[in-house]
Design a protein around this motif. Structure first.
Motif, PDB file in Angstrom:
ATOM      1  N   PRO A  60      70.446  -0.083   4.990  1.00 58.53           N
ATOM      2  CA  PRO A  60      70.263   1.363   4.789  1.00 58.53           C
ATOM      3  C   PRO A  60      71.371   1.977   3.919  1.00 58.53           C
ATOM      4  CG  PRO A  60      70.215   0.771   7.125  1.00 58.53           C
ATOM      5  CD  PRO A  60      70.732  -0.420   6.391  1.00 58.53           C
ATOM      6  N   ILE A  61      71.036   3.058   3.240  1.00 59.53           N
ATOM      7  CA  ILE A  61      72.010   3.749   2.399  1.00 59.53           C
ATOM      8  C   ILE A  61      73.067   4.442   3.260  1.00 59.53           C
ATOM      9  CG2 ILE A  61      70.564   5.840   2.200  1.00 59.53           C
ATOM     10  CD1 ILE A  61      72.955   4.505  -0.503  1.00 59.53           C
ATOM     11  N   PHE A  62      72.725   4.790   4.503  1.00 56.65           N
ATOM     12  CA  PHE A  62      73.772   5.281   5.416  1.00 56.65           C
ATOM     13  C   PHE A  62      73.657   4.584   6.762  1.00 56.65           C
ATOM     14  CE2 PHE A  62      70.412   8.625   5.768  1.00 56.65           C
ATOM     15  CZ  PHE A  62      70.170   8.592   7.132  1.00 56.65           C
ATOM     16  N   GLU A  63      74.771   4.532   7.474  1.00 51.02           N
ATOM     17  CA  GLU A  63      74.823   3.912   8.797  1.00 51.02           C
ATOM     18  C   GLU A  63      75.508   4.897   9.740  1.00 51.02           C
ATOM     19  OE1 GLU A  63      73.937   0.723   9.813  1.00 51.02           O
ATOM     20  OE2 GLU A  63      73.949  -0.573   8.024  1.00 51.02           O
ATOM     21  N   SER A  64      75.545   4.569  11.005  1.00 52.24           N
ATOM     22  CA  SER A  64      76.287   5.424  11.930  1.00 52.24           C
ATOM     23  C   SER A  64      77.765   5.353  11.555  1.00 52.24           C
ATOM     24  CB  SER A  64      76.076   4.964  13.369  1.00 52.24           C
ATOM     25  OG  SER A  64      76.688   3.715  13.568  1.00 52.24           O
ATOM     26  N   ASP A  87      80.305   5.340  13.297  1.00 51.17           N
ATOM     27  CA  ASP A  87      81.053   4.407  14.151  1.00 51.17           C
ATOM     28  C   ASP A  87      81.093   2.997  13.581  1.00 51.17           C
ATOM     29  OD1 ASP A  87      81.712   6.303  15.977  1.00 51.17           O
ATOM     30  OD2 ASP A  87      80.030   5.901  17.318  1.00 51.17           O
ATOM     31  N   PHE A 125      81.664   9.989   2.906  1.00 51.96           N
ATOM     32  CA  PHE A 125      80.769  11.138   2.936  1.00 51.96           C
ATOM     33  C   PHE A 125      79.978  11.036   4.230  1.00 51.96           C
ATOM     34  CE2 PHE A 125      81.336  10.586  -1.699  1.00 51.96           C
ATOM     35  CZ  PHE A 125      81.769  11.871  -2.020  1.00 51.96           C
ATOM     36  N   SER A 126      80.384  11.829   5.235  1.00 53.70           N
ATOM     37  CA  SER A 126      79.719  11.727   6.529  1.00 53.70           C
ATOM     38  C   SER A 126      78.995  13.021   6.847  1.00 53.70           C
ATOM     39  CB  SER A 126      80.734  11.385   7.615  1.00 53.70           C
ATOM     40  OG  SER A 126      81.714  12.393   7.672  1.00 53.70           O
ATOM     41  N   PHE A 127      78.022  12.944   7.744  1.00 51.52           N
ATOM     42  CA  PHE A 127      77.175  14.103   8.030  1.00 51.52           C
ATOM     43  C   PHE A 127      76.427  13.890   9.322  1.00 51.52           C
ATOM     44  CE2 PHE A 127      75.157  11.043   5.265  1.00 51.52           C
ATOM     45  CZ  PHE A 127      73.946  10.790   5.900  1.00 51.52           C
ATOM     46  N   ARG A 161      72.603  15.227  11.115  1.00 48.25           N
ATOM     47  CA  ARG A 161      71.354  15.936  10.871  1.00 48.25           C
ATOM     48  C   ARG A 161      71.352  17.236  11.675  1.00 48.25           C
ATOM     49  NH1 ARG A 161      65.634  15.769  12.437  1.00 48.25           N
ATOM     50  NH2 ARG A 161      66.237  14.830  14.408  1.00 48.25           N
ATOM     51  N   GLN A 162      70.736  18.283  11.115  1.00 50.54           N
ATOM     52  CA  GLN A 162      70.640  19.547  11.854  1.00 50.54           C
ATOM     53  C   GLN A 162      70.016  19.279  13.220  1.00 50.54           C
ATOM     54  OE1 GLN A 162      68.650  22.681   9.775  1.00 50.54           O
ATOM     55  NE2 GLN A 162      70.313  22.986   8.321  1.00 50.54           N
ATOM     56  N   TYR A 217      76.588  10.178  10.790  1.00 46.97           N
ATOM     57  CA  TYR A 217      76.281   9.109   9.850  1.00 46.97           C
ATOM     58  C   TYR A 217      77.261   9.164   8.682  1.00 46.97           C
ATOM     59  CZ  TYR A 217      71.768   8.873  12.250  1.00 46.97           C
ATOM     60  OH  TYR A 217      70.779   8.739  13.187  1.00 46.97           O
ATOM     61  N   ILE A 261      77.408   7.742   4.389  1.00 40.88           N
ATOM     62  CA  ILE A 261      76.901   6.931   3.279  1.00 40.88           C
ATOM     63  C   ILE A 261      77.768   5.685   3.176  1.00 40.88           C
ATOM     64  CG2 ILE A 261      76.478   6.836   0.799  1.00 40.88           C
ATOM     65  CD1 ILE A 261      75.998   9.794   0.792  1.00 40.88           C
TER      66      ILE A 261
END
Lengths: 436, 436
Positions: free
Chosen positions: B42-46, B48, B63-65, B67-68, B74, B76
Motif C-alpha cells: 500500500p501507498i500508506f501504512e499505519s 505504528d 507525511f502522516s494523517f 481519516r476524518q 497512517y 505515506i
C-alpha cells in the motif's frame, strides 16, 4: 506484534503482482500503439487543487494532511484529472496539439471499502486535448475497446453506453426542469440505481417533476438504441437538432469498427458537473458490477484550472472492477508470471566452483536465470526444483566445465545435449523466439 | 488561478516519463533475470509500522494523517522495508525459501528538498530472505551491478564500498567504545562527512574517544582495500578472526566476477540499527553525489515485525541520484520514448473515409500507429508531420484503397511501394525485427 495492511489497501505478493503487472503493462502497450504519451504527477497535491472541480464536498472523501510546521494542506490524489488539467494549463503554450496523454496512477479514496471500490486503486486515464468533434470521442472509446480485446473480452461481455449532455438536457428541459436545476437533475439521474425509488421520486419533486413526469423521464432514460438506430430514437423522442452530435459520433463508431460494442442509453449522465458533450460508461453486459470505465467530453475544464480554452475528451478505468469482471468470466490469466529461461545446478565440485560466474554470464546476456541454493547433487531432486519454478531449460555443470562444456536439458521435451558454455545464451534465446 | 506541483514533487511530462519508464523498466528486467519476484504494498501504512524499526524519531520525517472520524494514524510510506517485513511475517509459513523479492515503490519524505533528495522518489528494493552466507550478499551486489552495466556505467564510474558490522565493532571496541555505545558510534561514523570536524570530535568524546583515539579511528576508517587485498588489511589492522565473513564475501565477489567494482571501506557503517553483518554503499567514484544505493545484511529484522527468525540481505537504490550521475556523465539517454511504427494519412476522399478503420486495424495488430488530425492533403506537409513524430513508415491512403492497396513509404531510406492493406502490419513488424 502483528501488523496487517490498512483496510481497503492491497498487498501484492508475487502471484498478485504478476497479474497486476500484466494489467498495467497491457494498458500501457495499448495506449502507446494508439498514439498516446505517458505522463505522471505527484502522489499528493495541494488540497485546494481538488476543490476546483469538485468543491468543498470532496474534502471528506480525501486523505488530507499537513506537514508538521507546514502551512499547506495536501491530499493524496483521489483522481488524476486535476493533475492533468494543472499540467496542461502550466505548459499550454508550448505543448504541440492535439495532446494525447495517458497515465496509470494509483489513487486513494477515504471511503468505506466495498466490492469494486477499494481505498487504493490504479486507474488508466486516456485523454485527447485540443480536438473537437466526434472523431476524438470515438478514438478514446476505440482505445478502451482495443484493451478489452487484448484480454479476450468481446461485445458479448461488455457494452459502451453512450449519451450526450445536450440530449439529456433537452429531455429534462421538456419535462420542465429549469436550467438552474440541470446539474442537480444530472446528479439525481446518475444515482438513480443506487437509491430507493421513493427517494428518487422525492428528489425529483424538488426539481419540479411530478409522478407523471418522473414516469416519462424513467421511460425515456430506460430506452436503449444500438448504433445505426438513431432514426428510431429521433422519432420516438421527437428530437432532431439535438441528435446532431450523436449522429456524427455514430458515423465515427462505425468507421472505427466498434459499433457492435456500443449503444445509446439516455440513462447515462455521469454525475460530474464538468462534462459538456458526449458521456459514456462501460458496463459488464448483465449490469452485475459497477461501471468498468467512465468518461466523456469536458471542453471547459482546462480553463477552470487557469489554462486556455482547450476542448478535451477522455476516460478513466480502474483496476478493481475489470479484474472482477475477468475473474467472473474465467478470463483472469494465471500464466503471466515471468518464467525462468534457465535453471543452473552443479553436479561436481568443479561445477559448483564455476556456477556463480556462469550464472552471472547468462544473466548478463539477458537470460532469466535461476540456480539451486541447495547443496544436494542429486540430479532427480534438482530437476524437480527446476520444474517447480517453471524453468524452460536446465543447465548442468559437471567436470566438463573445464573443457568449456555444459549439459543443456530442454525441460519441455526432455532431451539433453552437451553445449559450449558460450553458446548457451544464444541458443536459448533463438529457440524461445522460434517458439514465439 | 494558477497551480504548481507541491515542493519537492515532480511532474512527469512525456519526455521525463519516457526516461523514468526506461529506468523503472530496466530495474524490473534486471530483477527478473536475476531471479527476483515483483511485489508491492500500500501507498500508506499505519504510522505504528514505521516506528518499529526507526522509533518515534521517524514521525517528524513522515507525511502522516488520520481519516476524518477515523481512529488510526497512517503515514505515506517513507521506505519499503517495513512493508516487506510485514508481508514476509504474515506469510512466513507458506512462502517457499529463499524468498527473492524486488519492488519499485514511490516513497515520500517530509524533508526539505535538496540535491539528490526529493520529497517523492522511486526506490528499487532487492532482497534475499532465508539465506545465510556471503553468496547471497554477493548476489544482491551483482544484481545492482548488472543494472549499472545496462546503463553503460562501469567500475570507472561507480564503486561498491563494503564493510562489516562485526569488523567495525571490533575496531571501535579496541578503541574503547563499550557495547552500549556501539550503535551511537555507528551513527556518528555514518554522519562523519556531513558534520563539522569539531562536532565529530565532541560527539566522539562522549563515547570515550579522546583526540588520539579519534585520530586512530579516522586513520583506520579512511583506509581502502581492493578485493583480494584482505591480507594487507589483516596485517595493518592486526585482525584475524573478525575478517572471516569478509574473506568469504571476497571469494564470492570474485566468483560473480564483480571484484573490479568493489572495495573494502571501514568508513561505511550505515546508520541504521538493524544491520547485522555486511553493509555496503554504492558511490559515484569521485564521491560527488550522495550514495547511489545502500544495503546490507539484516538477520534480525523480520522477527522485529512479528515473524520468525529469517536471515536477510538487500539494498535500496533511488531514482534521483542515479539520474544525476548519468546526467553528469552524459549517459542519460534521450532516445527512449516509444517511436511510432506507422504514420497514416489520406490523400483523397476515399482515403479519408477508409482512414479510421485502417488505423484501427493496424493498432489492433500491435503496430504503434498515429495519423494526421489535419485536413490538409499536401503530401510534403504530411510527410513532415510524420517525420516530426519520429515515425518509421508513412502509409498513404488514396483511391487505391478501393482495390485494397496503400502506399508504404520507409521514412529512413525514402522508398515507396504499393502494398496490400492486409500485409502492412506484418511487413512493418518483420522489417523492424530484422533491424532490431
Amino acid at each position: 506484534m502483528k501488523f496487517t495492511s490498512p483496510r481497503g489497501m492491497r498487498d501484492f505478493y508475487p502471484h498478485e503482482k504478476a497479474w497486476h503487472n500484466h494489467l498495467l503493462d497491457t494498458w500501457r502497450r495499448v495506449s502507446v500503439r494508439n498514439g498516446f504519451e505517458h505522463v505522471d504527477g505527484p502522489i499528493f497535491e495541494s488540497l485546494d487543487l481538488y476543490k476546483v472541480k469538485s468543491g468543498e464536498g470532496i474534502v471528506s472523501e480525501l486523505f488530507s494532511f499537513r506537514r508538521q510546521g507546514g502551512k499547506t494542506d495536501y491530499a493524496i490524489r483521489p483522481e488524476f484529472t486535476p493533475t492533468l488539467a494543472r499540467m496542461v494549463a502550466q505548459r499550454a503554450n508550448s505543448l504541440p496539439t492535439p495532446i494525447k496523454w495517458f497515465s496509470i496512477p494509483n489513487l486513494c479514496r477515504a471511503e468505506k471499502p466495498q466490492r469494486g471500490r477499494l481505498r487504493e486503486h490504479w486507474q488508466w486515464n486516456v485523454d485527447i486535448m485540443g480536438l473537437q468533434g466526434a472523431g476524438a470521442d470515438a478514438e478514446v472509446m476505440f482505445t478502451a475497446i482495443d484493451f478489452f480485446r487484448e484480454l479476450n473480452l468481446g461485445p458479448e461481455h461488455l457494452r459502451v453506453k453512450i449519451s450526450h449532455r445536450q440530449t439529456a438536457r433537452h429531455i429534462l428541459s421538456r419535462l420542465g426542469v429549469v436550467d438552474d436545476d440541470m446539474l442537480a437533475a444530472f446528479d439525481l439521474l446518475d444515482k438513480r440505481d443506487k437509491i430507493p425509488r421513493e427517494a428518487f421520486v422525492q428528489e425529483a419533486a424538488k426539481l419540479g417533476l411530478d409522478e407523471d413526469r418522473v414516469h416519462r423521464l424513467e421511460q425515456t432514460t430506460r430506452m436503449k438504441y444500438r448504433c445505426g438506430e438513431l432514426d428510431q430514437m429521433r422519432q420516438q423522442l421527437g428530437m432532431d437538432e439535438d441528435l446532431r452530435d450523436l449522429a456524427a459520433l455514430d458515423e465515427q463508431l462505425h468507421a472505427f469498427g466498434i459499433a457492435p460494442w456500443c449503444e445509446y442509453d439516455l440513462g447515462i449522465v455521469r454525475g460530474l458537473a464538468y462534462y459538456t458533450g458526449t458521456v459514456f460508461e462501460i458496463h459488464e453486459i448483465s449490469g452485475a458490477e459497477r461501471a468498468v470505465a467512465g468518461g466523456g467530453r469536458y471542453d471547459k475544464l482546462i480553463e477552470l484550472f487557469g489554462g486556455p480554452s482547450i476542448p478535451a475528451v477522455g476516460f478513466g478505468m480502474g483496476d478493481v472492477v475489470i479484474s472482477l469482471v475477468l475473474d467472473d468470466k474465467n478470463l483472469l490469466r494465471d500464466d503471466v508470471a515471468p518464467r525462468p529461461d534457465a535453471f543452473v545446478f552443479a553436479l561436481t565440485d568443479a561445477g559448483a566452483k564455476a556456477l556463480p560466474g556462469y550464472v552471472a554470464m547468462l544473466r548478463r546476456a539477458d537470460v532469466h536465470t535461476r540456480f539451486s541454493y541447495r547443496t544436494t547433487r542429486n540430479v532427480g531432486r534438482l530437476l524437480k526444483e527446476a520444474d517447480a519454478v517453471g524453468a524452460r531449460y536446465a543447465v548442468l555443470l559437471d567436470d566438463d566445465v573445464a573443457e568449456g562444456t555444459v549439459q543443456l536439458k530442454d525441460l519441455s521435451v526432455g532431451g539433453q545435449e552437451p553445449v559450449a558454455i558460450k553458446a548457451v545464451a544464444d541458443l536459448i534465446r533463438k529457440r524461445e523466439s522460434a517458439q514465439g
